[in-house]
Design an enzyme around this catalytic site. Structure first.
Site, PDB file in Angstrom:
ATOM      1  N   LYS A   1       0.806  -1.222   0.000  1.00 55.19           N
ATOM      2  CA  LYS A   1       0.000   0.000   0.000  1.00 55.19           C
ATOM      3  C   LYS A   1       0.843   1.279   0.000  1.00 55.19           C
ATOM      4  O   LYS A   1       0.342   2.340  -0.346  1.00 55.19           O
ATOM      5  CB  LYS A   1      -0.985  -0.008   1.168  1.00 55.19           C
ATOM      6  CG  LYS A   1      -2.019  -1.117   1.064  1.00 55.19           C
ATOM      7  CD  LYS A   1      -2.941  -0.951  -0.142  1.00 55.19           C
ATOM      8  CE  LYS A   1      -3.975  -2.069  -0.224  1.00 55.19           C
ATOM      9  NZ  LYS A   1      -4.939  -1.880  -1.316  1.00 55.19           N
TER      10      LYS A   1
ATOM     11  N   SER B   1      -2.870 -12.714   3.757  1.00 58.34           N
ATOM     12  CA  SER B   1      -3.350 -12.800   2.366  1.00 58.34           C
ATOM     13  C   SER B   1      -2.341 -13.546   1.502  1.00 58.34           C
ATOM     14  O   SER B   1      -2.719 -14.181   0.515  1.00 58.34           O
ATOM     15  CB  SER B   1      -3.655 -11.409   1.798  1.00 58.34           C
ATOM     16  OG  SER B   1      -2.481 -10.702   1.487  1.00 58.34           O
TER      17      SER B   1
HETATM   18  C1  LIG Z   1      -2.603  -7.711   3.113  1.00 57.55           C
HETATM   19  C2  LIG Z   1      -3.335  -7.351   1.871  1.00 57.55           C
HETATM   20  N1  LIG Z   1      -3.410  -8.256   0.893  1.00 57.55           N
HETATM   21  C3  LIG Z   1      -4.081  -8.000  -0.241  1.00 57.55           C
HETATM   22  C4  LIG Z   1      -4.715  -6.791  -0.445  1.00 57.55           C
HETATM   23  C5  LIG Z   1      -5.463  -6.579  -1.720  1.00 57.55           C
HETATM   24  O1  LIG Z   1      -4.889  -5.622  -2.582  1.00 57.55           O
HETATM   25  P1  LIG Z   1      -5.807  -4.723  -3.494  1.00 57.55           P
HETATM   26  O2  LIG Z   1      -6.502  -3.729  -2.610  1.00 57.55           O
HETATM   27  O3  LIG Z   1      -4.872  -4.045  -4.461  1.00 57.55           O
HETATM   28  O4  LIG Z   1      -6.805  -5.591  -4.194  1.00 57.55           O
HETATM   29  C6  LIG Z   1      -4.647  -5.831   0.542  1.00 57.55           C
HETATM   30  C7  LIG Z   1      -5.348  -4.560   0.378  1.00 57.55           C
HETATM   31  O5  LIG Z   1      -5.787  -3.940   1.316  1.00 57.55           O
HETATM   32  C8  LIG Z   1      -3.936  -6.107   1.740  1.00 57.55           C
HETATM   33  O6  LIG Z   1      -3.866  -5.207   2.741  1.00 57.55           O
END
Ligand SMILES: Cc1ncc(COP(=O)(O)O)c(C=O)c1O
Length: 311
Positions: A42, A255
């Site tokens: 981010k 994630s």
């Molecule tokens: C830890 C984590 N993984 C995946 C994502 C997903 O990314 P995106 O918002 O670009 O879809 C985020 C987004 O907040 C995240 O904080």
């Protein structure tokens, strides 16, 4: 030598995961976005979006910035906003992990908590209301085309310079910015590249991710840009992070465990190929979560969840 922390954003490493590859013809790679200054991907969108807003006058010097976030965007905003001289207010669902909230407090962001039961949509509504009331700048990661544009213009070319001949790209689904921006660029360069997202189960507890089944498809997400979405249970994501640590020595965020799981599912569908996974953050924030608690019951629970492959 970097001139400031802003210059340390990006240029994250890619590492091959040899121990987790299911067979020789499948090569797995991970791009480690946890190595950004505030610890997640981010930083990229926040720095890019703030710069564009300052350049075209939407964001004035010293103006307050507000955003709805489940964590990483808030942490990036609190760190980078302050560097650029802006007070930061974040609207956070009240089920955010304690360590995420602690990080936001340490970074001296103002925190507005909203009931998680109302969903991220209500956090977005509250952020919009605050922006109107306080004449604050709304970052709007869910709705602004600057989010995918950042990845299209910066993250994707960086990845292509590291791995020019990849066959599939797998990332998590939150706002959709990563999948849309990187996916579009990769497909422009090679239309045969497959773009796959890991989507959490409804009612999951995977920080930063978002289940489309819970409604409210983010405005920047265009499902036509994806080749598959693989629905992953929390338990399987937790198992994924544990395997990453055990077998590859990578301390990854929750994630990333889901992304690994989705990549291995995709690998079952193909004979050979180079699959690159995007690991959005690292595991430090989650050491107190069930994923790292080594709670054996989770391993059993994994069998009670279905993981679904769509399309
Ligand atoms: C830890 C984590 N993984 C995946 C994502 C997903 O990314 P995106 O918002 O670009 O879809 C985020 C987004 O907040 C995240 O904080």
């Amino acid at each position: 030598m970097a001139k400031s922390v802003l210059d340390l954003i990006g240029k994250t490493p890619v590492v091959e995961l040899r121990s987790l590859s299911p067979r020789r013809a499948i090569r797995l790679f991970a791009k480690l976005e946890g190595q950004n200054p505030s610890g997640s991907i981010k930083d990229r969108i926040v720095a890019y979006m703030l710069q564009r807003a300052r350049d075209d006058g939407r964001l004035r010097p010293g103006q307050e910035i507000v955003e709805a976030t489940t964590g990483n965007t808030g942490i990036a905003l609190a760190l980078l906003g302050r560097q650029l001289g802006h007070p930061v207010k974040v609207v956070v669902p009240d089920n955010a992990f304690g360590d995420v909230v602690q990080a936001l407090k340490a970074l001296e962001a103002e925190i507005e908590s909203v009931p998680a039961t109302l969903g991220i949509k209500s956090a977005i509504d509250v952020a919009q209301e605050i922006a109107r009331r306080d004449a604050a700048f709304l970052l709007d990661q869910f709705g602004s085309s600057d989010n995918p544009r950042c990845h299209y213009e910066t993250t994707a070319p960086e990845l292509l310079s590291q791995l020019p001949d990849l066959d599939a790209f797998v990332c998590g689904l939150g706002t959709g910015g990563t999948a849309m921006g990187i996916g579009r660029r990769l497909k422009e360069q090679n239309p045969a590249v497959k773009v796959i997202v890991a989507e959490p189960h409804p009612g999951h507890n995977l920080q930063g991710m978002r289940s489309l089944a819970e409604g409210n498809i983010p405005p920047i997400l265009d499902l036509r840009g994806l080749d598959a979405k693989i629905v992953v249970s929390s338990a399987n994501a937790f198992r994924g992070v544990r395997e990453l640590l055990r077998r590859e020595g990578i301390l990854a965020g929750l994630s990333s465990g889901a992304v690994l799981y989705a990549a291995l599912k995709w690998a079952q569908r193909i004979e050979r190929g180079r699959i690159v996974m995007l690991f959005a953050d690292s595991g430090w924030k989650y050491l107190n979560s069930p994923a790292y608690s080594l709670d054996r019951s989770l391993e059993d629970e994994a069998h009670t969840f279905d993981e679904v492959l769509w399309w």
